[in-house]
Design a protein around this motif. Structure first.
Motif, mmCIF file in Angstrom:
data_model
loop_
_atom_site.group_PDB
_atom_site.id
_atom_site.type_symbol
_atom_site.label_atom_id
_atom_site.label_comp_id
_atom_site.label_asym_id
_atom_site.label_seq_id
_atom_site.Cartn_x
_atom_site.Cartn_y
_atom_site.Cartn_z
ATOM 1 N N SER A 167 -7.458 -24.480 25.575
ATOM 2 C CA SER A 167 -8.361 -23.570 24.526
ATOM 3 C C SER A 167 -8.355 -22.090 25.187
ATOM 4 O O SER A 167 -8.090 -21.513 26.105
ATOM 5 C CB SER A 167 -9.583 -24.012 24.369
ATOM 6 N N ILE A 168 -8.368 -21.460 23.996
ATOM 7 C CA ILE A 168 -8.426 -20.020 24.028
ATOM 8 C C ILE A 168 -9.564 -19.284 23.061
ATOM 9 O O ILE A 168 -9.550 -19.739 21.814
ATOM 10 C CB ILE A 168 -7.353 -19.157 23.829
ATOM 11 N N ILE A 169 -10.473 -18.788 23.543
ATOM 12 C CA ILE A 169 -11.435 -18.138 22.813
ATOM 13 C C ILE A 169 -11.535 -16.375 22.859
ATOM 14 O O ILE A 169 -11.549 -16.158 24.130
ATOM 15 C CB ILE A 169 -13.031 -18.565 23.156
ATOM 16 N N VAL A 170 -11.495 -15.923 21.941
ATOM 17 C CA VAL A 170 -11.430 -14.370 21.779
ATOM 18 C C VAL A 170 -12.378 -13.771 21.046
ATOM 19 O O VAL A 170 -12.593 -14.333 19.940
ATOM 20 C CB VAL A 170 -9.883 -14.359 21.175
ATOM 21 N N VAL A 171 -13.200 -12.869 21.448
ATOM 22 C CA VAL A 171 -14.101 -11.976 20.696
ATOM 23 C C VAL A 171 -13.780 -10.728 20.599
ATOM 24 O O VAL A 171 -13.396 -9.919 21.463
ATOM 25 C CB VAL A 171 -15.612 -12.003 21.314
ATOM 26 N N VAL A 172 -13.570 -10.251 19.467
ATOM 27 C CA VAL A 172 -13.079 -8.786 18.942
ATOM 28 C C VAL A 172 -14.229 -7.988 18.761
ATOM 29 O O VAL A 172 -15.452 -8.347 18.005
ATOM 30 C CB VAL A 172 -12.291 -9.059 17.803
ATOM 31 N N GLY A 173 -14.449 -6.816 19.548
ATOM 32 C CA GLY A 173 -15.673 -6.031 19.301
ATOM 33 C C GLY A 173 -15.692 -5.333 18.014
ATOM 34 O O GLY A 173 -14.957 -5.507 17.025
ATOM 35 N N PRO A 174 -16.670 -4.397 17.588
ATOM 36 C CA PRO A 174 -17.220 -3.999 16.431
ATOM 37 C C PRO A 174 -16.080 -3.407 15.650
ATOM 38 O O PRO A 174 -15.913 -3.561 14.508
ATOM 39 C CB PRO A 174 -18.457 -3.257 16.705
ATOM 40 N N SER A 175 -15.436 -2.378 16.336
ATOM 41 C CA SER A 175 -14.505 -1.889 15.805
ATOM 42 C C SER A 175 -13.007 -2.178 16.109
ATOM 43 O O SER A 175 -11.814 -1.686 15.972
ATOM 44 C CB SER A 175 -14.501 -0.035 15.935
ATOM 45 N N GLY A 176 -13.034 -3.308 16.742
ATOM 46 C CA GLY A 176 -11.684 -3.468 17.320
ATOM 47 C C GLY A 176 -11.233 -2.732 18.515
ATOM 48 O O GLY A 176 -10.019 -2.838 19.028
ATOM 49 N N ASP A 177 -12.200 -2.021 19.017
ATOM 50 C CA ASP A 177 -11.602 -1.349 20.224
ATOM 51 C C ASP A 177 -11.519 -1.991 21.483
ATOM 52 O O ASP A 177 -11.315 -1.585 22.634
ATOM 53 C CB ASP A 177 -12.374 -0.025 20.263
ATOM 54 N N TRP A 178 -12.347 -3.151 21.696
ATOM 55 C CA TRP A 178 -12.110 -4.083 22.632
ATOM 56 C C TRP A 178 -12.184 -5.566 22.438
ATOM 57 O O TRP A 178 -12.566 -5.895 21.229
ATOM 58 C CB TRP A 178 -13.364 -3.765 23.527
ATOM 59 N N VAL A 179 -11.477 -6.316 23.284
ATOM 60 C CA VAL A 179 -11.317 -7.710 23.160
ATOM 61 C C VAL A 179 -11.588 -8.442 24.137
ATOM 62 O O VAL A 179 -11.210 -8.119 25.270
ATOM 63 C CB VAL A 179 -9.923 -8.104 22.542
ATOM 64 N N GLN A 180 -12.394 -9.553 24.192
ATOM 65 C CA GLN A 180 -12.827 -10.289 25.276
ATOM 66 C C GLN A 180 -12.070 -11.691 25.206
ATOM 67 O O GLN A 180 -12.227 -12.392 24.165
ATOM 68 C CB GLN A 180 -14.345 -10.470 25.383
ATOM 69 N N ALA A 181 -11.329 -12.145 26.196
ATOM 70 C CA ALA A 181 -10.664 -13.485 25.999
ATOM 71 C C ALA A 181 -11.104 -14.163 26.990
ATOM 72 O O ALA A 181 -11.215 -14.046 28.259
ATOM 73 C CB ALA A 181 -9.286 -13.231 25.829
ATOM 74 N N GLU A 182 -11.244 -15.850 26.781
ATOM 75 C CA GLU A 182 -11.510 -16.523 27.735
ATOM 76 C C GLU A 182 -10.612 -17.897 27.409
ATOM 77 O O GLU A 182 -10.606 -18.347 26.515
ATOM 78 C CB GLU A 182 -12.976 -17.111 27.563
ATOM 79 N N ALA A 183 -10.048 -18.255 28.617
ATOM 80 C CA ALA A 183 -8.851 -19.353 28.430
ATOM 81 C C ALA A 183 -9.131 -20.450 29.416
ATOM 82 O O ALA A 183 -9.465 -20.230 30.650
ATOM 83 C CB ALA A 183 -7.462 -18.706 28.460
ATOM 84 N N SER A 184 -8.935 -21.706 29.086
ATOM 85 C CA SER A 184 -8.678 -22.990 29.968
ATOM 86 C C SER A 184 -7.711 -24.067 29.623
ATOM 87 O O SER A 184 -7.492 -23.955 28.220
ATOM 88 C CB SER A 184 -9.967 -23.373 29.892
ATOM 89 N N GLY A 185 -7.425 -24.848 30.330
ATOM 90 C CA GLY A 185 -6.340 -25.666 30.201
ATOM 91 C C GLY A 185 -5.011 -25.497 31.068
ATOM 92 O O GLY A 185 -5.260 -25.017 32.239
#
Length: 203
Positions: A167-185
């Motif tokens: 699994s990969i979960i990605v959160v894109v910030g308000p203006s797309g100026d930052w991205v947070q990703a969390e991966a497992s597997g």
């Protein structure tokens, strides 16, 4: 001498007089979103709207005039309190005190809408690039965030046993100026996905 407005008919007639004093092709209409008490809507030829209401029936010689805005969920509409001395007095106070506040609020609302559109556009572009790198991902819009989740069950079809999910979960910030990703597997499955994701983000 102030005029005490105690019935809807009196209030409607007074609002009609105020509309005539304001000019600018004003007309009146029923105030449908007013929960309780007396109320009336004034709309001018430029589409500018005013809500006249009596907030306290114990003070029938006072009214509140609100400047209506297209979207009042993000910005408070300005208002003034005024006595019902005469329709001319109310119209004069609207012109002198409320219309300048209304103009400022409309300008502020337009700037806010433009910023929000630019923010959403930037976030949408990044989210779409991430989704391309993660085929089959689920996209969920949240408050000023976009959450993208991708999962893959690694068990062969029909096989039973412990659940094994990449699994990969990605959160894109308000203006797309930052991205947070969390991966497992499994590393051999996740690493290429992250590499593709990083490439898409750079592009």
């Amino acid at each position: 001498m102030t005029r005490e407005l105690t019935t809807q008919e009196q209030f409607d007639a007074f609002a009609d007089e105020v509309a005539r004093e304001l000019g600018t092709h004003c007309r009146t209409a029923e105030l449908t979103d007013h929960a309780t008490g007396l109320g009336r809507l004034i709309i001018d030829g430029d589409g500018r709207a005013l809500r006249l209401c009596q907030p306290d029936d114990r003070r029938p010689a006072h009214m509140k005039v609100h400047a209506a805005l297209p979207d009042e969920t993000k910005l408070n509409a300005p208002s003034i309190g005024v006595t019902t001395r005469s329709a001319r007095h109310v119209a004069r106070e609207i012109t002198r005190r409320l219309y300048p506040l209304h103009a400022e609020a409309v300008q502020h609302a337009a700037e806010l809408a433009a910023r929000q559109e630019a923010e959403e556009s930037g976030r949408r572009a990044v989210a779409e690039a991430v989704a391309v790198a993660l085929p089959g991902a689920r996209i969920e819009e949240q408050h000023r965030r976009t959450r993208i989740s991708w999962e893959y069950d690694t068990r062969p079809p029909g096989e039973h046993g412990p659940v094994q999910v990449d699994s990969i979960i990605v959160v894109v910030g308000p203006s797309g100026d930052w991205v947070q990703a969390e991966a497992s597997g499994r590393p051999d499955a996740i690493t290429p996905m992250l590499a593709a994701f990083a490439q898409a983000s750079r592009e």
